[in-house]
Write a protein that holds these residues in place. Sequence first.
Motif, short mmCIF file in Angstrom:
data_model
loop_
_atom_site.label_atom_id
_atom_site.label_comp_id
_atom_site.label_asym_id
_atom_site.label_seq_id
_atom_site.Cartn_x
_atom_site.Cartn_y
_atom_site.Cartn_z
N UNK A 476 0.83 -1.21 0.00
CA UNK A 476 0.00 0.00 0.00
C UNK A 476 0.86 1.26 0.00
N UNK A 477 1.93 1.26 0.81
CA UNK A 477 2.80 2.43 0.88
C UNK A 477 3.43 2.71 -0.48
N UNK A 478 3.87 1.68 -1.16
CA UNK A 478 4.47 1.85 -2.48
C UNK A 478 3.46 2.45 -3.46
N UNK A 479 2.23 1.92 -3.44
CA UNK A 479 1.19 2.40 -4.35
C UNK A 479 0.79 3.83 -4.01
N UNK A 480 0.61 4.12 -2.73
CA UNK A 480 0.20 5.46 -2.31
C UNK A 480 1.30 6.50 -2.58
N UNK A 481 2.54 6.09 -2.48
CA UNK A 481 3.63 7.01 -2.83
C UNK A 481 3.56 7.39 -4.32
N UNK A 482 3.22 6.41 -5.16
CA UNK A 482 3.07 6.69 -6.58
C UNK A 482 1.93 7.68 -6.82
N UNK A 483 0.82 7.47 -6.11
CA UNK A 483 -0.33 8.36 -6.26
C UNK A 483 0.02 9.77 -5.81
N UNK A 484 0.72 9.89 -4.69
CA UNK A 484 1.09 11.20 -4.15
C UNK A 484 2.05 11.93 -5.07
N UNK A 485 2.97 11.19 -5.67
CA UNK A 485 3.92 11.80 -6.60
C UNK A 485 3.21 12.30 -7.86
N UNK A 486 2.16 11.59 -8.26
CA UNK A 486 1.41 11.95 -9.45
C UNK A 486 0.53 13.18 -9.23
N UNK A 487 0.00 13.32 -8.00
CA UNK A 487 -0.87 14.47 -7.69
C UNK A 487 -0.56 14.95 -6.27
N UNK A 488 0.51 15.72 -6.11
CA UNK A 488 0.95 16.14 -4.77
C UNK A 488 -0.06 17.02 -4.04
N UNK A 489 -0.96 17.64 -4.77
CA UNK A 489 -1.89 18.57 -4.13
C UNK A 489 -3.16 17.94 -3.62
N UNK A 490 -3.32 16.63 -3.76
CA UNK A 490 -4.55 15.98 -3.31
C UNK A 490 -4.38 15.51 -1.86
N UNK A 491 -5.04 16.20 -0.96
CA UNK A 491 -4.87 15.94 0.47
C UNK A 491 -5.27 14.54 0.89
N UNK A 492 -6.31 13.99 0.27
CA UNK A 492 -6.80 12.67 0.66
C UNK A 492 -5.72 11.61 0.45
N UNK A 493 -4.98 11.74 -0.65
CA UNK A 493 -3.90 10.78 -0.92
C UNK A 493 -2.84 10.86 0.16
#
Length: 545
Positions: A476-493
Motif C-alpha cells: 500500500x505504501x508503495x502504491x500510495x507514494x506513486x499516487x502522491x507523486x502523481x498528484x501532490x496537491x490531493x490531500x486525501x492521498x
Amino acid sequence: MLAALILPLAMPATASNPAEAERLSTYLAARAADTMGDPATASKLFAALVRDLPADERLRQRAIVGAIEAGDMRLALELGNGVPFDRAPLELRMLTIADLLVRNRQSDALAHLRNGGGTIDSSFLLPFVEAWARADAKDGNAVQSLDSVNPQSALARQVNEHRALIHLKLRQPADALPLAEKALEEAGGRADRLRLAFADGFRAAGDMATAAKMVDAKGAAMSSAQARLRSGKPLGEAIDSSSKAFGELLLGLAIALNRLDDKSIAVSLAQVARHANPENDAAVLLLGLLLDEAGRSDDAVAALRTIDEGSSFANQAEDAEVRILLDNGREKEALARAHRTASIAPSADAFSRLGAVFSRLERQPESAQAYAQAIALAQSRETSDELWALQLYRASALEESGNWPEAKAIMQSALASSPENSLLLNFLGYGMLERGEDIEAAEAMVRKASALKPDDASITDSLGWAQFKRGKVDEAIETLNRAAASDPGQGEIREHLGDALYTAGRRIEARFAWRAALATTEEAAAKARIESKIERGLDKANAAP
C-alpha cells in the motif's frame, strides 16, 4: 502632452488652472476605472482627454486599446482614424484589417499587411488574407497563397483548416475532406466550431454524407447540428468569406496568447474576431471565458447572454454562465438560470446542469432528483451518449446525502452496461472499501480500474487504500507514494499515505505526510481528523474512512 497631463499629479490643482484640474480629474478617474477592470469606462474617459489633447499619441493609443478591449469598436475606429498603420498598436491594426474585410475592401487590407511595420509585425497574416481574397474572387488556386506560411508561425496549425474551408467555398469537397480531417485532429478546444463550419461547407458543396460525418460526434452542439441537417437546414456556422476567416485566425491567436499572465490582448483579439463575424457564437463563447479569466465576470456573463437559445453553442454558453455565477458567489442567480432552462426547455443537459448547481450548493437530495430527471430524459429521448456519467453524478449526490444503498445499486446497474468504465469501477470499489463491504471484491474493482487508467492518481490512491484495508501495508505504501507523486496537491492521498506509514511504524514520515495533507484539505471534518493524528497519532477515532 501626456507628460504634461501626468505632471500635475505631483502638485495640488489650483483654481487658477481649472482646465488642467479638470483634465487631471478625468485622468485619475480613467486610471481608476482601468485599475478596477472597467475598460469601457476607462476608454471613454481617455477618449475625452484625447479630444482635448489630440496631439498626445500615447494617450490616444491607451484610449484605443481600452475601447477594443471593451468591445467598443465604433469608438476605437473613431480614435484610430488617421493613425498610420505602422504606428498603430497591434489591437488597432487587427481591427483595421477586420473592418476593411467586413466592408469587402480586401485590396486595402492586403496593402496594409504588405507594408508591415509596427512593434509586432502583422505581415504574418498576409498569406491567409491573400488566400481568402483570391477565394472571394473565385480564384480556383487560392490555397496556393497558404504555401508561404512560415511553419514556425503561431498560425501554422490553422493552415489545414483554411485550406479545407477555401476548397469548400470553391465547391471542391473532395480536396477539402482530407484537410478537414487533419484540421480536426489539430483543433483542440475549437473542434466543435470547426465541425460545424465544415458541415455547413460540405452541405453547401452538395456533399450531405460528409456534412453528416462532420457532426457525428458527442455533445449538445453536435446533437443539435445532426437534427438541423436531417431537416435540411443550414447550421449557420459557415466560414466562407475573408472577414469570417480572419475572425477565426484571431480566435486561434487569442487562445494561444491566453497563456500569458496579461489576458487583455487575448480579450481584445476575441473582441475583434466578434467584430469580423458578429454571427460567430463560438467567438462570443470564447470571449466570455476569456473575460472571466481576466476577472471581468459581469462582462463575461453579459457576453454569454447574447448567445441565442437556438444557437449550437447555447448549451455550452449556459454551462459557462452558471459556473461563472457560482464562482463569483451569485448562487441565487445561478440556480434561477438553471431552473428556468430546465422548466421551459427540459432536456438531459438542462437537468444535469441543475443537478450540478444543487451539488455546488450542497443540496444533495435535490441534486440527486435533478439527475434522476436528466437520466429519464436521456433514456426516453436517446439524447445522451454518456448515460453512465449522469448515473455517476446521481450516485455521488445520493452518497453525499447518506443514501449509499441506492447509490450502490445505481453504480451496479451502470457497470452492467459499461463494465470497462474505470470511473464507475473506482467509485463503486472505493465506496465499498470505505464501508468495509466485501473488501476482496472492492479491491478487484479498483485494481481493474487502475489497470485501465494506470496514470490516474485518484484511482491509484483507491488501489493503495484497498491494499491497506486488506493488510498489505508495504504494498500500500508503495502504491500510495506513486499516487502522491502523481498528484501532490490531493490531500486525501497524503492522508492515506500517512495512515499507512504510521501503521508500518514510520511515524516521522507519517506526520510529514499528514502535514502535507493538512495544507491542501479544506473540509472541516477532515482537517480536524488530520490535526488529531498529527497531535496524538493514529487511532480508530481519527483513521481515514
